[in-house]
Scaffold this motif. Structure first.
Motif, PDB file in Angstrom:
ATOM      1  N   PRO A  46      37.788   0.409 -34.122  1.00 13.71           N
ATOM      2  CA  PRO A  46      38.536  -0.837 -34.312  1.00 13.71           C
ATOM      3  C   PRO A  46      39.808  -0.668 -35.151  1.00 13.71           C
ATOM      4  CG  PRO A  46      36.795  -0.739 -35.932  1.00 13.71           C
ATOM      5  CD  PRO A  46      36.710   0.547 -35.137  1.00 13.71           C
ATOM      6  N   MET A  47      40.256   0.568 -35.363  1.00 15.01           N
ATOM      7  CA  MET A  47      41.449   0.797 -36.180  1.00 15.01           C
ATOM      8  C   MET A  47      42.711   0.270 -35.502  1.00 15.01           C
ATOM      9  SD  MET A  47      40.814   2.146 -39.107  1.00 15.01           S
ATOM     10  CE  MET A  47      39.381   1.102 -39.186  1.00 15.01           C
ATOM     11  N   TYR A  48      42.545  -0.236 -34.271  1.00 15.42           N
ATOM     12  CA  TYR A  48      43.660  -0.872 -33.586  1.00 15.42           C
ATOM     13  C   TYR A  48      44.222  -1.993 -34.457  1.00 15.42           C
ATOM     14  CZ  TYR A  48      46.272  -2.488 -29.497  1.00 15.42           C
ATOM     15  OH  TYR A  48      47.269  -2.833 -28.640  1.00 15.42           O
ATOM     16  N   PHE A  49      43.344  -2.695 -35.170  1.00 12.97           N
ATOM     17  CA  PHE A  49      43.786  -3.767 -36.066  1.00 12.97           C
ATOM     18  C   PHE A  49      44.569  -3.203 -37.244  1.00 12.97           C
ATOM     19  CE2 PHE A  49      40.037  -5.898 -34.122  1.00 12.97           C
ATOM     20  CZ  PHE A  49      40.703  -6.981 -33.574  1.00 12.97           C
ATOM     21  N   LEU A  50      44.114  -2.064 -37.772  1.00 11.70           N
ATOM     22  CA  LEU A  50      44.797  -1.454 -38.918  1.00 11.70           C
ATOM     23  C   LEU A  50      46.203  -1.009 -38.536  1.00 11.70           C
ATOM     24  CD1 LEU A  50      44.878  -0.391 -41.782  1.00 11.70           C
ATOM     25  CD2 LEU A  50      43.708   1.669 -41.019  1.00 11.70           C
ATOM     26  N   LEU A 117      24.310  -4.154 -32.389  1.00 13.55           N
ATOM     27  CA  LEU A 117      23.907  -3.650 -31.079  1.00 13.55           C
ATOM     28  C   LEU A 117      24.826  -4.139 -29.968  1.00 13.55           C
ATOM     29  CD1 LEU A 117      20.021  -4.056 -31.367  1.00 13.55           C
ATOM     30  CD2 LEU A 117      21.404  -2.018 -31.787  1.00 13.55           C
ATOM     31  N   LEU A 118      25.453  -5.289 -30.177  1.00 15.26           N
ATOM     32  CA  LEU A 118      26.344  -5.853 -29.160  1.00 15.26           C
ATOM     33  C   LEU A 118      27.812  -5.563 -29.451  1.00 15.26           C
ATOM     34  CD1 LEU A 118      24.684  -9.387 -28.755  1.00 15.26           C
ATOM     35  CD2 LEU A 118      24.384  -7.387 -27.286  1.00 15.26           C
ATOM     36  N   TYR A 119      28.074  -4.901 -30.595  1.00  9.82           N
ATOM     37  CA  TYR A 119      29.467  -4.730 -31.027  1.00  9.82           C
ATOM     38  C   TYR A 119      30.314  -4.000 -29.986  1.00  9.82           C
ATOM     39  CZ  TYR A 119      33.494  -3.185 -33.716  1.00  9.82           C
ATOM     40  OH  TYR A 119      34.783  -2.934 -34.130  1.00  9.82           O
ATOM     41  N   ALA A 120      29.807  -2.886 -29.463  1.00  9.07           N
ATOM     42  CA  ALA A 120      30.591  -2.076 -28.519  1.00  9.07           C
ATOM     43  C   ALA A 120      30.935  -2.849 -27.256  1.00  9.07           C
ATOM     44  CB  ALA A 120      29.839  -0.794 -28.173  1.00  9.07           C
ATOM     45  N   SER A 121      30.030  -3.722 -26.815  1.00 13.21           N
ATOM     46  CA  SER A 121      30.282  -4.483 -25.586  1.00 13.21           C
ATOM     47  C   SER A 121      31.147  -5.713 -25.832  1.00 13.21           C
ATOM     48  CB  SER A 121      28.955  -4.907 -24.947  1.00 13.21           C
ATOM     49  OG  SER A 121      28.211  -5.724 -25.835  1.00 13.21           O
ATOM     50  N   LEU A 122      31.103  -6.258 -27.056  1.00 14.97           N
ATOM     51  CA  LEU A 122      31.876  -7.461 -27.365  1.00 14.97           C
ATOM     52  C   LEU A 122      33.287  -7.131 -27.845  1.00 14.97           C
ATOM     53  CD1 LEU A 122      29.188  -9.645 -29.196  1.00 14.97           C
ATOM     54  CD2 LEU A 122      30.059  -9.936 -26.874  1.00 14.97           C
ATOM     55  N   MET A 123      33.414  -6.131 -28.712  1.00 10.46           N
ATOM     56  CA  MET A 123      34.727  -5.774 -29.257  1.00 10.46           C
ATOM     57  C   MET A 123      35.293  -4.589 -28.473  1.00 10.46           C
ATOM     58  SD  MET A 123      37.089  -6.631 -31.269  1.00 10.46           S
ATOM     59  CE  MET A 123      36.259  -7.927 -32.178  1.00 10.46           C
ATOM     60  N   THR A 124      35.677  -4.865 -27.246  1.00 13.06           N
ATOM     61  CA  THR A 124      36.266  -3.835 -26.394  1.00 13.06           C
ATOM     62  C   THR A 124      37.756  -3.699 -26.687  1.00 13.06           C
ATOM     63  OG1 THR A 124      36.733  -5.438 -24.639  1.00 13.06           O
ATOM     64  CG2 THR A 124      34.593  -4.329 -24.581  1.00 13.06           C
ATOM     65  N   TRP A 125      38.364  -2.658 -26.093  1.00 13.03           N
ATOM     66  CA  TRP A 125      39.802  -2.457 -26.261  1.00 13.03           C
ATOM     67  C   TRP A 125      40.574  -3.656 -25.745  1.00 13.03           C
ATOM     68  CZ3 TRP A 125      43.986  -2.234 -22.940  1.00 13.03           C
ATOM     69  CH2 TRP A 125      45.168  -1.717 -23.486  1.00 13.03           C
ATOM     70  N   LYS A 126      40.118  -4.241 -24.631  1.00 17.70           N
ATOM     71  CA  LYS A 126      40.802  -5.403 -24.051  1.00 17.70           C
ATOM     72  C   LYS A 126      40.737  -6.603 -24.995  1.00 17.70           C
ATOM     73  CE  LYS A 126      40.912  -8.298 -19.901  1.00 17.70           C
ATOM     74  NZ  LYS A 126      40.269  -8.583 -18.585  1.00 17.70           N
ATOM     75  N   LEU A 129      43.106  -6.056 -27.884  1.00 17.06           N
ATOM     76  CA  LEU A 129      44.484  -6.282 -27.456  1.00 17.06           C
ATOM     77  C   LEU A 129      44.790  -7.765 -27.337  1.00 17.06           C
ATOM     78  CD1 LEU A 129      47.134  -4.999 -26.500  1.00 17.06           C
ATOM     79  CD2 LEU A 129      46.214  -5.023 -24.173  1.00 17.06           C
ATOM     80  N   GLN A 130      43.856  -8.537 -26.814  1.00 23.70           N
ATOM     81  CA  GLN A 130      44.056  -9.983 -26.673  1.00 23.70           C
ATOM     82  C   GLN A 130      44.149 -10.672 -28.036  1.00 23.70           C
ATOM     83  OE1 GLN A 130      40.673 -10.996 -24.245  1.00 23.70           O
ATOM     84  NE2 GLN A 130      41.769 -10.687 -22.312  1.00 23.70           N
ATOM     85  N   TRP A 136      50.239 -12.271 -32.854  1.00 28.47           N
ATOM     86  CA  TRP A 136      51.698 -12.162 -32.882  1.00 28.47           C
ATOM     87  C   TRP A 136      52.356 -13.356 -32.195  1.00 28.47           C
ATOM     88  CZ3 TRP A 136      54.766  -8.511 -35.283  1.00 28.47           C
ATOM     89  CH2 TRP A 136      54.110  -7.403 -35.822  1.00 28.47           C
ATOM     90  N   LEU A 137      51.825 -13.762 -31.046  1.00 24.34           N
ATOM     91  CA  LEU A 137      52.439 -14.842 -30.277  1.00 24.34           C
ATOM     92  C   LEU A 137      52.374 -16.174 -31.022  1.00 24.34           C
ATOM     93  CD1 LEU A 137      53.757 -15.741 -27.630  1.00 24.34           C
ATOM     94  CD2 LEU A 137      51.460 -16.100 -26.694  1.00 24.34           C
ATOM     95  N   VAL A 138      51.204 -16.501 -31.560  1.00 24.87           N
ATOM     96  CA  VAL A 138      51.053 -17.773 -32.279  1.00 24.87           C
ATOM     97  C   VAL A 138      51.901 -17.786 -33.542  1.00 24.87           C
ATOM     98  CG1 VAL A 138      49.409 -19.270 -33.486  1.00 24.87           C
ATOM     99  CG2 VAL A 138      48.749 -18.186 -31.339  1.00 24.87           C
TER     100      VAL A 138
END
Length: 303
Positions: A46-50, A117-126, A129-130, A136-138
């Motif tokens: 999740p370092m995408y946020f960092l 247990l659900l983290y990998a399926s819920l917090m995907t790259w997509k 990105l969303q 940024w948009l808001v």
């Protein structure tokens, strides 16, 4: 004319060097974190946020500090009307984006602690990105609305802003027309952007703390707490200074204190926030060591 931090010439030199050192370290540190996150594949989630937080803080610094450094160095505190409005827009945009981004990061922490247990399926790259794109948009849209309303006002008073950058409240004090057309939308949008996200993060951490307390192992509790403590530190610092700056009345006595806290969260926060995350994150520290060893090896090979 930006009056700056006050009419104290003896403090301008140390403040210049403080701002210059902070600005240089902030830019170098944040760009280094962005490069690490982009180049190291295992840091993408999740370092995408960092990486986005570091990019945001870099833009944040470049909005205010170059103008402030130039005024310290040359003594010229003038700023054009268009430059002032542009500074207000970008500052508001990046501040609003940070509120949304910190809320997205708290959601990430909630899933990591409460739904492992659900983290990998819920917090995907997509999904990452969303969330980032929406932040940024808001942030840009909210700042654009306030800036458009502000541009409709008439300014016929003194052309001096009692601040070191073009913030909304000091600008409204210079207007000779009805400012309710700006203050009312600003209050509504600020509530939605700041208060709503703060309450969202507060609720997230109630669930997170409850989940941590249910962990039987002390090692597990310590590991879980260390995962979210850096984000909690950043959120507390950011929102405390934000509330102090914009909630305290702008009386003559509190005006200088307001500038001090504004200086803190506009100059020091862009440096401190990514450092808190990177220094407390083992993966980032390991990636930094590998990058330094690789750079050292390349340097020795070139020699």
């Amino acid at each position: 004319m930006l009056l700056g931090l006050g009419n104290v010439p003896t403090l301008e030199t140390p403040l210049f060097f403080l701002a210059l050192i902070t600005y240089s370290m902030s830019i170098i540190g944040n760009i280094l974190i962005v490069v690490l996150v982009v180049s190291q594949r295992h840091l993408h989630t999740p370092m995408y946020f960092l990486g986005n937080l570091s990019s945001l803080e870099t833009c944040y610094s470049c909005t205010i500090l170059p103008q402030l450094l130039a005024s310290f160095l040359t003594g010229d505190k003038a700023i054009s009307a268009h430059g002032c409005v542009a500074q207000l827009y970008f500052f508001g945009s990046f501040a609003g984006t940070e509120c949304h981004l910190l809320a997205a990061m708290s959601y990430d922490q909630y899933l990591a602690i409460c739904q492992p247990l659900l983290y990998a399926s819920l917090m995907t790259w997509k999904v990452c990105l969303q969330l980032v794109a929406a932040s940024w948009l808001v942030g840009m849209l909210v700042s654009a609305v306030v800036t458009v309303f502000l541009s409709q006002l008439k300014f016929c008073g003194p052309k001096t802003i009692d601040h070191f950058f073009c913030d909304l409240t000091p600008l409204l004090e210079l207007s000779c027309s009805d400012t309710s057309m700006v203050t009312l939308p600003s209050i509504i949008l600020s509530f939605l952007s700041v208060v709503f996200h703060f309450l969202f993060m507060l609720a997230s951490y109630v669930y997170i703390i409850a989940a941590i307390l249910r962990i039987l192992s002390s090692v597990g509790r310590e590991k879980a707490f260390s995962t979210c403590s850096s984000h909690l530190t950043v959120v507390t610092t950011f929102y405390c200074t934000l509330l102090i700056v914009y909630v305290l009345p702008r009386t003559a006595l509190l005006r200088q204190l307001n500038k001090v806290f504004s200086f803190f969260y506009t100059v020091l926060t862009p440096l401190v926030n990514p450092l808190i995350y990177s220094l407390r994150n083992r993966e980032v520290r390991d990636a930094l060591r590998k990058a330094l060893r690789k750079a050292k090896a390349c340097t020795q090979g070139a020699q």
